[in-house]
Design an enzyme around this catalytic site. Sequence first.
Site, short mmCIF file in Angstrom:
data_model
loop_
_atom_site.label_atom_id
_atom_site.label_comp_id
_atom_site.label_asym_id
_atom_site.label_seq_id
_atom_site.Cartn_x
_atom_site.Cartn_y
_atom_site.Cartn_z
N THR A 27 2.58 -71.60 8.81
CA THR A 27 2.17 -70.67 7.77
C THR A 27 3.41 -70.11 7.08
O THR A 27 4.31 -69.61 7.74
CB THR A 27 1.34 -69.54 8.42
OG1 THR A 27 0.10 -70.11 8.84
CG2 THR A 27 1.08 -68.40 7.46
N HIS A 179 -8.16 -76.24 13.56
CA HIS A 179 -7.33 -75.24 14.27
C HIS A 179 -8.17 -74.57 15.36
O HIS A 179 -8.92 -73.64 15.10
CB HIS A 179 -6.83 -74.21 13.26
CG HIS A 179 -5.68 -73.39 13.75
ND1 HIS A 179 -5.32 -73.30 15.07
CD2 HIS A 179 -4.78 -72.62 13.07
CE1 HIS A 179 -4.26 -72.50 15.18
NE2 HIS A 179 -3.91 -72.09 13.99
N ASN A 182 -4.30 -70.65 19.18
CA ASN A 182 -3.61 -69.41 18.79
C ASN A 182 -4.48 -68.20 18.49
O ASN A 182 -4.12 -67.34 17.69
CB ASN A 182 -2.70 -69.68 17.57
CG ASN A 182 -1.50 -70.54 17.96
OD1 ASN A 182 -1.22 -70.70 19.15
ND2 ASN A 182 -0.79 -71.07 16.98
N TYR A 184 -7.43 -67.83 16.96
CA TYR A 184 -8.27 -67.74 15.76
C TYR A 184 -9.72 -68.07 16.14
O TYR A 184 -10.03 -68.24 17.32
CB TYR A 184 -7.67 -68.60 14.64
CG TYR A 184 -6.29 -68.05 14.29
CD1 TYR A 184 -6.17 -66.80 13.67
CD2 TYR A 184 -5.13 -68.70 14.69
CE1 TYR A 184 -4.92 -66.24 13.42
CE2 TYR A 184 -3.87 -68.16 14.42
CZ TYR A 184 -3.78 -66.92 13.80
OH TYR A 184 -2.55 -66.36 13.56
N ASN A 239 -2.09 -63.54 19.95
CA ASN A 239 -3.27 -62.87 19.38
C ASN A 239 -4.21 -62.34 20.46
O ASN A 239 -5.44 -62.36 20.32
CB ASN A 239 -4.03 -63.79 18.42
CG ASN A 239 -3.42 -63.80 17.02
OD1 ASN A 239 -2.84 -62.80 16.59
ND2 ASN A 239 -3.53 -64.91 16.33
C1 FNR Z 1 3.70 -71.18 13.39
N1 FNR Z 1 2.74 -71.83 14.19
C2 FNR Z 1 1.52 -72.16 13.62
N2 FNR Z 1 0.60 -72.85 14.36
C3 FNR Z 1 -0.57 -73.27 13.80
O1 FNR Z 1 -1.35 -73.92 14.48
N3 FNR Z 1 -0.83 -72.98 12.49
C4 FNR Z 1 0.01 -72.27 11.70
O2 FNR Z 1 -0.28 -72.04 10.51
C5 FNR Z 1 1.23 -71.81 12.29
N4 FNR Z 1 2.12 -71.08 11.57
C6 FNR Z 1 3.38 -70.80 12.07
C7 FNR Z 1 4.34 -70.19 11.25
C8 FNR Z 1 5.63 -69.99 11.72
C9 FNR Z 1 6.66 -69.40 10.80
C10 FNR Z 1 5.95 -70.36 13.06
C11 FNR Z 1 7.35 -70.17 13.58
C12 FNR Z 1 5.01 -70.93 13.88
C13 FNR Z 1 3.12 -72.38 15.51
C14 FNR Z 1 3.87 -73.69 15.35
O3 FNR Z 1 3.05 -74.71 14.82
C15 FNR Z 1 4.48 -74.21 16.68
O4 FNR Z 1 3.43 -74.44 17.59
C16 FNR Z 1 5.46 -73.21 17.27
O5 FNR Z 1 6.41 -72.80 16.28
C17 FNR Z 1 6.22 -73.80 18.44
O6 FNR Z 1 6.99 -74.93 18.04
P1 FNR Z 1 8.59 -74.82 17.83
O7 FNR Z 1 8.82 -73.89 16.69
O8 FNR Z 1 9.15 -74.30 19.12
O9 FNR Z 1 9.00 -76.24 17.51
#
Ligand code: FNR
Length: 373
Positions: A27, A179, A182, A184, A239
């Site tokens: 996001t 999705h 997390n 939701y 969350n």
């Molecule tokens: C996320 N993550 C996330 N997950 C998801 O399912 N939908 C989303 O829109 C988002 N948005 C999002 C924004 C930002 C800025 C971050 C940092 C993370 C979680 C992401 O997909 C991922 O699972 C985690 O960041 C862990 O992976 P990394 O960053 O350790 O490689």
Amino acid sequence: MSNDPLFRPLKVGAVELSHRIVMAPLTRMRAAQPGDIPHELNAEYYGQRASKGGLLITEATDITAQAHGYPLVPGIYTSAQIQGWRAVTDAVHAKGGFIFNQIWHVGRISHSSMQPDGELPVAPSAIPASGNHMTASFETVPFETPRALETFELADIVADFAQAAVNACEAGFDGVEIHGANGYLLDQFLRTGSNKRTDRYGGSIENRARLLLEVVDAASKRIGADRVGVRLSPWGGFNDMHDDDGSLLWEYVITELDKRGIAYLHVIEPRADFTSDTAPLDADAPDAASSFRALFRGAFISAGGYLPDTARAAVAEGKADAIAFGRPFISNPDLPERVRVGAKLTAHDRSTFYGGGREGYTDYPTLPQPVEA
Ligand code: FNR
């Protein structure tokens, strides 16, 4: 064939990848207003991160106005949004890449200032998440107590997900990721901490998993199971999520998903806290990929706290077929190429994750020149 396990082909449902470095859904809150519409800047961002035969998963995208829970997040339910996404998918396809649209409903992780007619956010049960959320104007306020959805409303939510999947295909996406992670809406239904319902959608594990599985079935019927992926966050606490089932819930859900022949399952490892850059990986957290890989025969993607070497090892050991990178893909638009040649990764700047323009979005550097294989 490459000696590097990350650079071997992989069939993911209807698409054939040429490498296994996936961009995780992220996001970024940069949709055009009014209307939450993807625009040229977003197309440039995704285009920069596309690679030949590589898979990108978009930021979470609202399936309806009710699904909305953060300002400036894009949707996939109006014709302007569908048209806006078309520029994104064209930019990715022009580089020979693939892109799936992550479709979501936030449930209780919203605020009445972002809901149609200022209504309360909806959820399985009238239980607020603990802590604070943002309003439409970025004020920080405690979570409101959501309105529990009536049973008859759930069929509409299933239909909304399925229509979003159809819209995503119309926008040129190669598939959708539902999705279910997390905290939701779909995760809220799965977990006992947020679901106290007494109808067919609450109580037993089978009942709590019903909404997710109905969504998967409805989307699969409309666009084909081989274009549908699902994201789950087993044991995840983000969350305010918690439940009483240990592994049983996840085993049931993943076994059911396996029967449906979907394109992929994408699990987030509970060890990584993506809201912090200083917290170390939790060495005591259960390992989702090791726990569930054997239950699912389709492509298995693991995410959460990977670096190139740990990603390579996970694929080499067969713990996962592909690895999704989140934060490293924000700051390294050419991440697959950097991993391939062993180049240093650029560090990310958390202050520009959410909202704003080009800064921290499309201005991260790529390697000076392509290095020949
Ligand atoms: C996320 N993550 C996330 N997950 C998801 O399912 N939908 C989303 O829109 C988002 N948005 C999002 C924004 C930002 C800025 C971050 C940092 C993370 C979680 C992401 O997909 C991922 O699972 C985690 O960041 C862990 O992976 P990394 O960053 O350790 O490689």
